[in-house]
Design an enzyme around this catalytic site. Structure first.
Site: not given
Ligand code: 5GP
Ligand code: MG
Length: 189
Positions: A99, A102, A130, A151-152, A158, A164
């Site tokens: 999705d 981050d 992001k 944060f979206v 979710d 979701r």
């Molecule tokens: P990363 O491992 O890249 O830090 O995080 C990825 C996961 O963090 C995404 O698959 C998601 O589940 C969660 N996440 C990161 N940013 C957001 C956000 O803005 N909104 C939501 N709902 N989940 C996020």
């Molecule tokens: Mg999540």
């Protein structure tokens, strides 16, 4: 649910158009390949379901379940609960679909596992990126939208397990986010 939304970032029709455009690029990139799409659950289920139905090329589908425990709006520790078997990835061109990219820790860890199971190639595809939040060495090979550090929710994403099923991507009202920041949701992906 709708009353918790502060503002819509990407509407249903914007999402449809973006997925269509992305699917066209993926079709060109993977024509003639042994493509396996690995959808990272739970967050990418809506995006992946829409995306694969727009790919007019042969492909297989797998799932990874990655769970990050954080304070509800940021991810920290990652554990992988489900991952495709070697037989599903060996010799394949794998596209990891998530999705949102981050910190990058989730996709970076999953990419390592995909290669360890014999994939010929692995690329990443995300709905949202992001870049300002990145800590791991990974970029999105394919993405629909770049967003700022906010944060979206919605379209699979979710907050504490909810939202979701919103058909668009939105920001929640500050009061809603403040309501349960203290407890980690422990939601998968
Ligand atoms: P990363 O491992 O890249 O830090 O995080 C990825 C996961 O963090 C995404 O698959 C998601 O589940 C969660 N996440 C990161 N940013 C957001 C956000 O803005 N909104 C939501 N709902 N989940 C996020
Ligand atoms: Mg999540």
């Amino acid at each position: 649910m709708q009353q918790d939304v502060e503002r819509i970032l990407f509407s249903e029709s914007e999402l449809v158009d973006a997925v269509e455009l992305l699917a066209g690029n993926l079709t060109e990139a993977y024509r003639g390949s042994d493509l396996t799409v690995v959808s990272v659950l739970k967050g990418s289920c809506v995006f992946a379901a829409d995306l694969i139905r727009r790919l007019p090329i042969p492909m297989e589908l797998g799932f990874a379940v990655a769970e990050s425990y954080g304070d509800g709006t940021t991810s920290s520790e990652l554990s992988v609960h489900h991952f495709p078997a070697r037989e599903e990835l060996d010799g394949r061109d794998v596209l990891l679909v998530d999705d949102i990219l981050d910190s990058g820790r989730t996709l970076s860890a999953l990419r390592t596992r995909v290669l360890a199971r014999g994939a010929v190639s692995v690329r990443t595809c995300v709905l949202l990126d992001k870049p300002s939040r990145r800590s791991a060495e990974i970029e999105a090979d394919f993405r629909c939208f770049e967003i700022d550090d906010l944060f979206v929710v919605g379209y699979g994403l979710d907050f504490a397990g909810r939202y979701r099923n919103l058909p668009y991507v939105a920001e929640l009202r500050a009061e809603v986010l403040a309501g349960s920041l203290a407890s980690g949701s422990g939601e998968a992906g």
